[in-house]
Design an enzyme around this catalytic site. Structure first.
Site, PDB file in Angstrom:
ATOM      1  CG  ASP A 263      -1.215 -20.402  -0.787  1.00  0.00           C
ATOM      2  OD1 ASP A 263      -0.903 -20.543   0.331  1.00  0.00           O
ATOM      3  OD2 ASP A 263      -1.005 -21.108  -1.578  1.00  0.00           O
TER       4      ASP A 263
ATOM      5  CG  ASP B 163     -13.157  -7.323   2.100  1.00  0.00           C
ATOM      6  OD1 ASP B 163     -13.245  -6.689   2.986  1.00  0.00           O
ATOM      7  OD2 ASP B 163     -13.586  -6.866   0.977  1.00  0.00           O
TER       8      ASP B 163
ATOM      9  CE1 TYR C 296      -3.348  -2.782   0.632  1.00  0.00           C
ATOM     10  CE2 TYR C 296      -4.858  -0.701   0.907  1.00  0.00           C
ATOM     11  CZ  TYR C 296      -4.486  -1.989   1.005  1.00  0.00           C
ATOM     12  OH  TYR C 296      -5.844  -2.919   0.588  1.00  0.00           O
TER      13      TYR C 296
HETATM   14  C1  IPM Z   1     -10.312  -1.400   3.824  1.00  0.00           C
HETATM   15  C2  IPM Z   1     -10.542  -0.907   2.421  1.00  0.00           C
HETATM   16  C3  IPM Z   1      -9.459   0.094   1.985  1.00  0.00           C
HETATM   17  C4  IPM Z   1      -8.229  -0.918   2.014  1.00  0.00           C
HETATM   18  C5  IPM Z   1      -9.443   0.696   0.500  1.00  0.00           C
HETATM   19  C6  IPM Z   1     -10.771   1.549   0.789  1.00  0.00           C
HETATM   20  C7  IPM Z   1      -8.245   1.717   0.183  1.00  0.00           C
HETATM   21  O1  IPM Z   1     -10.813  -1.932   1.319  1.00  0.00           O
HETATM   22  O2  IPM Z   1     -10.341  -0.659   4.633  1.00  0.00           O
HETATM   23  O3  IPM Z   1     -10.180  -2.541   3.757  1.00  0.00           O
HETATM   24  O4  IPM Z   1      -7.832  -1.375   0.923  1.00  0.00           O
HETATM   25  O5  IPM Z   1      -7.214  -0.797   3.041  1.00  0.00           O
HETATM   26 MG    MG Z   2     -10.788  -3.968   2.232  1.00  0.00          MG
END
Ligand code: IPM
Ligand code: MG
Length: 361
Positions: A227, A255, A146
């Site tokens: 993975d 997620d 990032y």
């Molecule tokens: C999260 C989101 C963010 C990330 C995006 C919106 C940049 O997906 O907080 O997980 O990737 O960190």
């Molecule tokens: Mg995210």
């Protein structure tokens, strides 16, 4: 106690769910004799509309001067919103990344919990969901891909893009310490997730995590390749207590874990620096399609407020009161539309906020 809280209502359903979190915090303050001092600040699309940029220095300064930041959600529809016609560094999400970096919020805590009342929403087979699960994903938040150098250049007539994944020992150590500290007060297990069979950054990650583990003999450490972890999350989520991982893996796995609960509208998160300061936000997005309809689920934001009371203010009784109130509302079969099922009573966003606030004791 006086609690100075910077509030980012943000975009989409953000302002609606923020209002419900404040409603519940106000009830907590009245019940336990505290004073909430909110300062509303702009970030994301709401800031672009007013200032042309997603995060101003003023917002950063106000956040820094506060004890904690409570955020709802930012961003809009990426295919239709004018915010996404801007260059990437001016879009809503860039504001969030910059805020994380400016406040040095390197430790991201993302609980993924299967509420017994919502077990039906879990997309896994019943024999798996029956065991329940309650894990904490600890994601490194200010390093890795990032924030590494990136560029797109033309080489021999074709474009070539590069992103770099860099971690220093100290960056790994400080998140590992947080992970073990959290595990110590939970079920005392850390699963460190990496890709050490391929990446140097992962091999360093593993080495440093093992060093830190020596200071926590009561906590069991295991390593897992990312993975495999993606598979294990759907195969046997109950095995996890604390998952400790780098930024990008944590983005993806958190997620997945939230989807496995079946109720992302219920999941909170905290992003902390090495003091008590933190930014607290729901794990879900700004749901622009249902913005302004008063049907969003405010519980993840309310639970984020509870995390804030716990981690930034050491107000454990007050946080527990919020969690108990939510538990009671669910047991009494009230549901917002996203977690609605047969025989339950459907309530609005503000209705849910009222129900929780009324049950704060
Ligand atoms: C999260 C989101 C963010 C990330 C995006 C919106 C940049 O997906 O907080 O997980 O990737 O960190
Ligand atoms: Mg995210």
């Amino acid at each position: 106690m006086i609690l100075n809280i910077a509030c980012i209502g943000g975009d989409g359903i953000g302002p609606e769910i923020m209002a419900e979190a404040k409603k519940v915090l106000d009830k907590v303050a009245a019940t336990y004799g505290h004073e909430m001092k909110y300062t509303d600040v702009l970030m994301g699309g709401a800031s672009i509309d007013v200032h042309g940029i997603p995060l101003t220095d003023e917002t950063i300064d106000i956040c820094k001067a506060s004890d904690a930041v409570l955020m709802a959600s930012i961003g809009g529809n990426t295919s239709t919103s004018p915010w996404y016609k801007l260059e990437p560094s001016k879009r809503p999400e860039a504001g969030l990344l910059k805020l994380r970096k400016s406040l040095n919020l390197f430790a991201n805590l993302r609980p993924a919990v299967l509420y017994p009342q919502l077990r039906g929403a879990c997309p896994l087979k019943e024999e798996i969901s029956a065991a329940g699960f309650d894990m904490m994903i600890m994601r490194e938040l200010t390093g890795g891909l990032y924030f590494g150098e990136r560029q797109t250049v033309e080489v021999d007539g074709e474009l070539k893009a590069t992103d770099t994944l860099t971690y220093s020992e100290s960056e790994i150590r400080r998140i590992a310490i947080k992970g073990f500290e959290i595990a110590k007060v939970r079920r005392k297990k850390v699963t460190s997730v990496d890709k050490a069979n391929v990446l140097d950054s992962s091999r360093l990650w593993r080495k440093v995590v093992e060093e830190v583990a020596k200071d926590y003999p009561e906590v069991t450490l295991e390593h897992m390749l990312v993975d495999n972890c993606a598979m294990q999350l759907v195969k046997d989520p109950a095995q996890f207590d604390v998952i400790l991982t780098e930024n990008m893996f944590g983005d993806i796995l958190s997620d997945e874990a939230s989807m496995v609960t079946g109720s992302i509208g219920m999941l909170a998160s905290a992003s902390m620096n090495d003091t008590k300061f933190g930014l607290y936000e729901p794990s879900h997005g700004s749901a622009p399609d249902i913005a302004g309809m008063n049907i969003a689920n405010p519980l993840a934001t309310i639970l984020s407020a509870a995390m804030m009371l716990k981690y930034s203010f050491d107000l454990h009784k007050e946080a527990a009161a919020i969690e108990a109130a939510i538990d009671q509302v669910l047991t009494e079969n009230y549901r917002t539309v996203d977690i609605m099922s047969d025989g339950m009573e459907k309530v609005s966003c503000s209705g849910m906020g009222d129900l929780v606030a009324e049950r704060i004791k």
